[in-house]
Design a protein around this motif. Structure first.
Motif, mmCIF file in Angstrom:
data_model
loop_
_atom_site.group_PDB
_atom_site.id
_atom_site.type_symbol
_atom_site.label_atom_id
_atom_site.label_comp_id
_atom_site.label_asym_id
_atom_site.label_seq_id
_atom_site.Cartn_x
_atom_site.Cartn_y
_atom_site.Cartn_z
ATOM 1 N N GLU A 143 0.820 -1.214 0.000
ATOM 2 C CA GLU A 143 0.000 0.000 0.000
ATOM 3 C C GLU A 143 0.855 1.266 0.000
ATOM 4 O O GLU A 143 0.441 2.302 -0.511
ATOM 5 N N VAL A 144 2.047 1.174 0.578
ATOM 6 C CA VAL A 144 2.976 2.306 0.506
ATOM 7 C C VAL A 144 3.432 2.503 -0.941
ATOM 8 O O VAL A 144 3.516 3.631 -1.443
ATOM 9 N N LEU A 145 3.706 1.396 -1.632
ATOM 10 C CA LEU A 145 4.091 1.483 -3.040
ATOM 11 C C LEU A 145 2.993 2.148 -3.864
ATOM 12 O O LEU A 145 3.273 3.018 -4.706
ATOM 13 N N TRP A 146 1.754 1.752 -3.634
ATOM 14 C CA TRP A 146 0.637 2.332 -4.381
ATOM 15 C C TRP A 146 0.466 3.815 -4.062
ATOM 16 O O TRP A 146 0.242 4.634 -4.955
ATOM 17 N N THR A 147 0.582 4.164 -2.798
ATOM 18 C CA THR A 147 0.444 5.569 -2.399
ATOM 19 C C THR A 147 1.497 6.430 -3.087
ATOM 20 O O THR A 147 1.193 7.501 -3.632
ATOM 21 N N TYR A 148 2.732 5.951 -3.077
ATOM 22 C CA TYR A 148 3.818 6.729 -3.661
ATOM 23 C C TYR A 148 3.764 6.741 -5.185
ATOM 24 O O TYR A 148 4.160 7.730 -5.814
ATOM 25 N N LEU A 149 3.294 5.652 -5.793
ATOM 26 C CA LEU A 149 3.149 5.650 -7.246
ATOM 27 C C LEU A 149 2.183 6.750 -7.680
ATOM 28 O O LEU A 149 2.473 7.540 -8.588
ATOM 29 N N LYS A 150 1.034 6.808 -7.022
ATOM 30 C CA LYS A 150 0.047 7.847 -7.363
ATOM 31 C C LYS A 150 0.600 9.239 -7.065
ATOM 32 O O LYS A 150 0.394 10.179 -7.855
ATOM 33 N N LEU A 151 1.284 9.383 -5.937
ATOM 34 C CA LEU A 151 1.840 10.684 -5.568
ATOM 35 C C LEU A 151 2.868 11.155 -6.590
ATOM 36 O O LEU A 151 2.859 12.327 -7.011
ATOM 37 N N LYS A 152 3.762 10.259 -7.003
ATOM 38 C CA LYS A 152 4.791 10.630 -7.978
ATOM 39 C C LYS A 152 4.165 11.031 -9.308
ATOM 40 O O LYS A 152 4.512 12.075 -9.883
ATOM 41 N N VAL A 153 3.263 10.186 -9.805
ATOM 42 C CA VAL A 153 2.642 10.480 -11.098
ATOM 43 C C VAL A 153 1.894 11.806 -11.048
ATOM 44 O O VAL A 153 2.072 12.675 -11.916
ATOM 45 N N ASN A 154 1.060 11.994 -10.038
ATOM 46 C CA ASN A 154 0.248 13.213 -9.955
ATOM 47 C C ASN A 154 1.108 14.459 -9.776
ATOM 48 O O ASN A 154 0.825 15.521 -10.361
ATOM 49 N N THR A 155 2.165 14.354 -8.967
ATOM 50 C CA THR A 155 3.045 15.501 -8.750
ATOM 51 C C THR A 155 3.779 15.878 -10.029
ATOM 52 O O THR A 155 3.859 17.058 -10.399
ATOM 53 N N LEU A 156 4.323 14.880 -10.719
ATOM 54 C CA LEU A 156 5.067 15.147 -11.957
ATOM 55 C C LEU A 156 4.161 15.737 -13.034
ATOM 56 O O LEU A 156 4.541 16.693 -13.728
ATOM 57 N N LEU A 157 2.959 15.189 -13.172
ATOM 58 C CA LEU A 157 2.024 15.732 -14.163
ATOM 59 C C LEU A 157 1.654 17.176 -13.828
ATOM 60 O O LEU A 157 1.589 18.031 -14.717
ATOM 61 N N ALA A 158 1.430 17.455 -12.543
ATOM 62 C CA ALA A 158 1.074 18.809 -12.120
ATOM 63 C C ALA A 158 2.213 19.795 -12.387
ATOM 64 O O ALA A 158 1.970 20.985 -12.631
ATOM 65 N N LEU A 159 3.453 19.294 -12.361
ATOM 66 C CA LEU A 159 4.613 20.148 -12.615
ATOM 67 C C LEU A 159 4.851 20.371 -14.103
ATOM 68 O O LEU A 159 5.719 21.159 -14.483
ATOM 69 N N GLY A 160 4.109 19.629 -14.942
ATOM 70 C CA GLY A 160 4.221 19.837 -16.384
ATOM 71 C C GLY A 160 5.049 18.811 -17.136
ATOM 72 O O GLY A 160 5.344 19.009 -18.325
ATOM 73 N N PHE A 161 5.416 17.719 -16.478
ATOM 74 C CA PHE A 161 6.196 16.680 -17.145
ATOM 75 C C PHE A 161 5.293 15.604 -17.743
ATOM 76 O O PHE A 161 4.205 15.334 -17.233
ATOM 77 N N LYS A 162 5.763 14.970 -18.804
ATOM 78 C CA LYS A 162 5.187 13.710 -19.239
ATOM 79 C C LYS A 162 5.756 12.621 -18.318
ATOM 80 O O LYS A 162 6.891 12.744 -17.840
ATOM 81 N N VAL A 163 4.972 11.570 -18.087
ATOM 82 C CA VAL A 163 5.407 10.524 -17.155
ATOM 83 C C VAL A 163 5.263 9.160 -17.806
ATOM 84 O O VAL A 163 4.287 8.905 -18.537
#
Length: 280
Positions: A143-163
């Motif tokens: 569940e930590v892996l899932w939490t961080y996967l979503k956090l990383k993807v959402n943060t990077l997209l919000a910053l303007g990167f393709k992921v």
């Protein structure tokens, strides 16, 4: 055929600097436009990896340096590596991993520290790759892996990167497909690269799996449909790929591509996959 083309045309590779230096320049057309992740390993220096970027650019490939958070000694070191890769060499993609050391070498404990630290500049970097773990991680709860996967993807997209997400090595197609379906159900719709090994001996696959912290054995490989007769048998991911193509037809898995871990020889791995693609 459209799905096959998507999987193969968008295929990426993993390579050490040593692998890159050994690639025959006479076969440069094989690497034209191919994304190549440059591994971050302890026995190669930053200069080795930067020289590998230069070689890949000469070969027409698209180098993607792996940044291992726990192996970076300082913020200054990270800034220097990124600047020399992006500003000096025009690299537009990087791949972030936490790294293996139990004790961080510097101030970064995981890739999220780099993401939230304003080191990645959208004007310089277009795409950021991160890792997915279909079989979990031996030291991190699921569940930590899932939490961080979503956090990383959402943060990077919000910053303007393709992921992009590249999966850790797995030999069980059902585990991989089930994991991809959950990724999509969590609202993550970025491209996913499925990590697969190139043909090698059973012993070579098992040893590489251990390095990747993936549990496997001869018995497990046989259970997952890998054909083998002895530890020295040379095996490839034929059945795994056949099953992956079938599942992408049956299910809505979104944008799926391949990521090849060449076990031993970059040129031989590319040759095998081209022959496999043409032979099906």
């Amino acid at each position: 055929m459209e799905i096959r083309s998507q999987l193969f045309e968008g295929c990426s590779l993993e390579a050490t600097a040593k692998d890159v230096f050994a690639f025959p320049h006479a076969q440069a057309t094989m690497l034209q436009g191919v994304p190549v992740n440059i591994a971050f390993i302890g026995n190669e220096t930053f200069d080795d990896r930067l020289n590998a970027i230069d070689s890949l650019l000469t070969l027409g490939a698209s180098p993607r340096p792996i940044i291992s958070a726990r192996r970076i000694a300082s913020r200054e070191e990270l800034g220097s590596v990124l600047a020399r890769s992006t500003e000096e060499r025009g690299v537009r993609e990087v791949f972030l991993v936490g790294g293996d050391p139990s004790t961080p070498k510097g101030p970064f404990t995981d890739s999220m520290d780099i993401i939230k630290g304003d080191f990645l500049i959208p004007k310089a970097i277009e795409t950021v790759g991160i890792t997915g773990y279909p079989e979990g991680h031996p030291h991190i709860e699921d569940e930590v892996l899932w939490t961080y996967l979503k956090l990383k993807v959402n943060t990077l997209l919000a910053l303007g990167f393709k992921v992009e997400i590249t999966t850790q090595l797995s030999f069980d197609i059902n585990t991989v497909v089930t994991w991809i379906e959950r990724v999509r159900s969590e609202g993550i719709h970025v491209p996913i690269r499925v990590g697969i090994p190139s043909p090698t001996s059973v012993e070579g696959i098992i040893n590489f799996a251990r390095i990747c912290r993936v549990r496997t054995s001869v018995n497990l490989l046989q259970r997952f449909g890998w054909q083998l007769t002895s530890i020295l048998t040379r095996v490839g991911p034929d059945r795994f790929l056949d099953s992956l193509f079938l599942e992408t037809l049956r299910r809505d898995l979104g944008d799926i591509r391949l990521h090849i871990f060449p076990l031993g020889n970059l040129f031989k791995a590319l040759t095998w996959f081209q022959e496999y693609e043409c032979g099906k």
